[in-house]
Scaffold this motif. Structure first.
Motif, mmCIF file in Angstrom:
data_model
loop_
_atom_site.group_PDB
_atom_site.id
_atom_site.type_symbol
_atom_site.label_atom_id
_atom_site.label_comp_id
_atom_site.label_asym_id
_atom_site.label_seq_id
_atom_site.Cartn_x
_atom_site.Cartn_y
_atom_site.Cartn_z
ATOM 1 N N ILE A 1 -44.946 26.541 -29.559
ATOM 2 C CA ILE A 1 -45.765 25.587 -28.804
ATOM 3 C C ILE A 1 -47.234 25.790 -29.158
ATOM 4 O O ILE A 1 -47.713 26.925 -29.249
ATOM 5 N N VAL A 2 -47.960 24.695 -29.348
ATOM 6 C CA VAL A 2 -49.401 24.766 -29.598
ATOM 7 C C VAL A 2 -50.087 24.757 -28.233
ATOM 8 O O VAL A 2 -50.444 23.703 -27.689
ATOM 9 N N ILE A 3 -50.266 25.932 -27.670
ATOM 10 C CA ILE A 3 -50.701 26.065 -26.275
ATOM 11 C C ILE A 3 -52.061 25.418 -26.039
ATOM 12 O O ILE A 3 -52.281 24.740 -25.014
ATOM 13 N N ASP A 4 -52.985 25.594 -26.992
ATOM 14 C CA ASP A 4 -54.345 25.080 -26.795
ATOM 15 C C ASP A 4 -54.413 23.563 -26.745
ATOM 16 O O ASP A 4 -55.416 23.006 -26.290
ATOM 17 N N GLU A 5 -53.371 22.884 -27.203
ATOM 18 C CA GLU A 5 -53.405 21.423 -27.253
ATOM 19 C C GLU A 5 -52.515 20.772 -26.199
ATOM 20 O O GLU A 5 -52.323 19.557 -26.209
ATOM 21 N N ILE A 6 -51.963 21.550 -25.264
ATOM 22 C CA ILE A 6 -51.202 20.975 -24.157
ATOM 23 C C ILE A 6 -52.166 20.226 -23.250
ATOM 24 O O ILE A 6 -53.221 20.748 -22.871
ATOM 25 N N SER A 7 -51.833 18.990 -22.901
ATOM 26 C CA SER A 7 -52.741 18.177 -22.087
ATOM 27 C C SER A 7 -52.593 18.509 -20.607
ATOM 28 O O SER A 7 -51.657 19.208 -20.194
ATOM 29 N N GLN A 8 -53.511 17.987 -19.808
ATOM 30 C CA GLN A 8 -53.505 18.203 -18.360
ATOM 31 C C GLN A 8 -52.825 17.033 -17.653
ATOM 32 O O GLN A 8 -53.051 15.879 -18.003
ATOM 33 N N ASP B 1 -44.468 13.790 -25.158
ATOM 34 C CA ASP B 1 -45.521 13.260 -24.286
ATOM 35 C C ASP B 1 -44.877 12.629 -23.060
ATOM 36 O O ASP B 1 -44.438 11.475 -23.083
ATOM 37 N N GLY B 2 -44.801 13.402 -21.982
ATOM 38 C CA GLY B 2 -44.174 12.936 -20.761
ATOM 39 C C GLY B 2 -43.139 13.921 -20.255
ATOM 40 O O GLY B 2 -42.004 13.562 -19.929
ATOM 41 N N THR B 3 -43.533 15.194 -20.186
ATOM 42 C CA THR B 3 -42.624 16.237 -19.729
ATOM 43 C C THR B 3 -43.444 17.374 -19.125
ATOM 44 O O THR B 3 -44.645 17.224 -18.892
ATOM 45 N N THR B 4 -42.806 18.500 -18.884
ATOM 46 C CA THR B 4 -43.495 19.694 -18.385
ATOM 47 C C THR B 4 -42.988 20.898 -19.160
ATOM 48 O O THR B 4 -41.918 20.856 -19.789
ATOM 49 N N ILE B 5 -43.731 21.981 -19.094
ATOM 50 C CA ILE B 5 -43.326 23.197 -19.799
ATOM 51 C C ILE B 5 -42.028 23.750 -19.194
ATOM 52 O O ILE B 5 -41.189 24.318 -19.902
ATOM 53 N N GLU B 6 -41.842 23.513 -17.894
ATOM 54 C CA GLU B 6 -40.608 23.961 -17.248
ATOM 55 C C GLU B 6 -39.398 23.180 -17.778
ATOM 56 O O GLU B 6 -38.326 23.742 -18.012
ATOM 57 N N GLU B 7 -39.582 21.866 -17.965
ATOM 58 C CA GLU B 7 -38.484 21.057 -18.510
ATOM 59 C C GLU B 7 -38.151 21.461 -19.945
ATOM 60 O O GLU B 7 -36.984 21.461 -20.343
ATOM 61 N N VAL B 8 -39.185 21.803 -20.707
ATOM 62 C CA VAL B 8 -38.934 22.258 -22.078
ATOM 63 C C VAL B 8 -38.081 23.512 -22.064
ATOM 64 O O VAL B 8 -37.105 23.636 -22.816
ATOM 65 N N GLU B 9 -38.445 24.450 -21.194
ATOM 66 C CA GLU B 9 -37.708 25.713 -21.131
ATOM 67 C C GLU B 9 -36.257 25.512 -20.690
ATOM 68 O O GLU B 9 -35.335 26.090 -21.269
ATOM 69 N N LYS B 10 -36.043 24.643 -19.682
ATOM 70 C CA LYS B 10 -34.715 24.511 -19.092
ATOM 71 C C LYS B 10 -33.838 23.485 -19.804
ATOM 72 O O LYS B 10 -32.611 23.639 -19.854
ATOM 73 N N HIS B 11 -34.449 22.418 -20.325
ATOM 74 C CA HIS B 11 -33.638 21.291 -20.790
ATOM 75 C C HIS B 11 -33.927 20.847 -22.227
ATOM 76 O O HIS B 11 -32.999 20.502 -22.950
ATOM 77 N N HIS C 1 -32.570 14.577 -20.190
ATOM 78 C CA HIS C 1 -33.127 14.111 -21.465
ATOM 79 C C HIS C 1 -34.006 12.884 -21.247
ATOM 80 O O HIS C 1 -33.679 12.005 -20.455
ATOM 81 N N ARG C 2 -35.134 12.830 -21.985
ATOM 82 C CA ARG C 2 -36.084 11.723 -21.856
ATOM 83 C C ARG C 2 -36.265 11.040 -23.208
ATOM 84 O O ARG C 2 -37.139 11.416 -23.988
ATOM 85 N N PRO C 3 -35.492 10.015 -23.518
ATOM 86 C CA PRO C 3 -35.724 9.267 -24.767
ATOM 87 C C PRO C 3 -37.096 8.595 -24.734
ATOM 88 O O PRO C 3 -37.606 8.232 -23.671
ATOM 89 N N ALA D 1 -46.352 7.630 -10.103
ATOM 90 C CA ALA D 1 -45.131 8.009 -10.805
ATOM 91 C C ALA D 1 -45.464 8.557 -12.189
ATOM 92 O O ALA D 1 -46.200 7.943 -12.948
ATOM 93 N N GLY D 2 -44.906 9.720 -12.505
ATOM 94 C CA GLY D 2 -45.121 10.326 -13.812
ATOM 95 C C GLY D 2 -46.421 11.058 -13.978
ATOM 96 O O GLY D 2 -46.700 11.600 -15.059
ATOM 97 N N SER D 3 -47.260 11.121 -12.955
ATOM 98 C CA SER D 3 -48.587 11.742 -13.112
ATOM 99 C C SER D 3 -48.519 13.262 -13.213
ATOM 100 O O SER D 3 -49.513 13.904 -13.556
ATOM 101 N N ALA D 4 -47.364 13.849 -12.901
ATOM 102 C CA ALA D 4 -47.222 15.303 -13.029
ATOM 103 C C ALA D 4 -46.775 15.706 -14.432
ATOM 104 O O ALA D 4 -46.695 16.896 -14.742
ATOM 105 N N LEU D 5 -46.494 14.715 -15.281
ATOM 106 C CA LEU D 5 -46.034 14.997 -16.632
ATOM 107 C C LEU D 5 -47.223 15.068 -17.596
ATOM 108 O O LEU D 5 -48.291 14.536 -17.313
#
Length: 311
Positions: A184-191, A250-260, A235-237, A198-202
């Protein structure tokens, strides 16, 4: 990584040529390069000399699409190509910024297509689909300032005069090595916006690859992500993209990456690698068939020519 501004200089010699240039510019923009094109920026009433001067002087790079027609117009100072040639040669003399001007071979050979004032420069051969697939990344890594650099010099010890590396040695990755996700390119993860909508937490998460793949591979990867052979209920197509040496969700979270998403990402890369290998094999087989046919045709011409006597 900034988006380099890049102007494309070419000859309006046919509709096919204009479409090829527009497709190249579109591909570059998809890869994060701010490609500028007269087809998109010039409107009736504009001063063409002013546009050409501004485009050559104010962009970070100028890509020169070389064809036999372009060479002829440039060397004989005909039309817009000739005028742009004057501007470019003047800037090279004034600033010595040779690397700003990059020849792109679209058709012909370097002898028949590259203007004399550009001879000797390192050019990028995109003259057929095979060359495009092999050399396009050479162009993008140059424009994005992402070319491989020499590793740091080590420290010379006084006792043995041996060189001890102070940095990890950079491994050169062959173009035919399978693409892999390095991390993961940590420095380039967006806020995330987190504004309650809806979706503002992603947010966006980029992943670095072990090398810069071809544009064809990137398209296969996105398709594999959208329709993977296996996926979870989370899964998010439609959230995957790729440019340069990165793939992005673009449209996920680090937790979703780890789990899914981690396994699906690896699967999409594996699918793209398998498909591009099959495509490249077919291209190689087709190229070999064409080579054999060319040789057969040439031998036939040579044999018959020897039998024809005009005495």
């Amino acid at each position: 990584m900034s988006n380099p501004k890049t102007f494309i200089s070419y000859a309006w010699e046919s509709d096919e040529a204009k479409e090829w240039v527009k497709n190249l510019a579109t591909e570059l923009r998809n890869d994060g390069i701010d490609a500028r094109l007269d087809q998109w920026e010039v409107v009736p009433g504009d001063q063409m000399p002013h546009f050409m001067e501004k485009s050559v002087r104010e962009n970070d790079f100028v890509l020169i699409i070389c064809t036999p027609k372009y060479k002829s117009k440039s060397e004989n100072r005909i039309g817009g190509v000739g005028y742009e040639g004057d501007i470019m040669t003047a800037e090279v003399l004034e600033t010595s910024n040779h690397r700003k001007f990059i020849p792109i071979l679209k058709s012909g050979t370097k002898e028949t297509s590259i203007p004399s004032w550009l001879l000797g420069k390192y050019y990028v051969d995109l003259s057929n689909q095979t060359h495009f697939d092999n050399n396009y990344s050479d162009l993008t890594t140059t424009l994005l300032n992402a070319r491989e650099r020499a590793p740091e010099l080590g420290t010379v010890t006084t006792k043995t005069n041996a060189t001890v590396s102070s940095e990890k040695v950079i491994k050169t990755v062959p173009k035919d090595e399978p693409v892999k996700i390095k991390g993961i390119v940590i420095d380039e993860i967006s806020q995330p916006r987190n504004d309650g909508t809806a979706g503002s937490a992603l947010y966006k998460i980029p992943f670095e690859l072990n090398r810069t793949p071809s544009s064809e591979w990137r398209e296969l990867f996105v398709n594999a992500w959208n329709r993977p052979p296996r996926f979870t209920s989370m899964h998010r197509p439609g959230i995957a993209s790729a440019y340069g040496n990165q793939v992005i969700l673009d449209g996920t979270t680090i937790e979703e990456v780890e789990k899914h998403h981690k396994d699906t990402l690896k699967l999409a890369v594996e699918v793209a690698n398998k498909q591009i290998s099959e495509i490249n094999l077919r291209k190689q087989q087709q190229a070999e068939r064409e080579r054999i046919e060319r040789e057969r045709h040439q031998k036939n011409i040579d044999d018959i020519s020897k039998r024809i006597n005009f005495d």
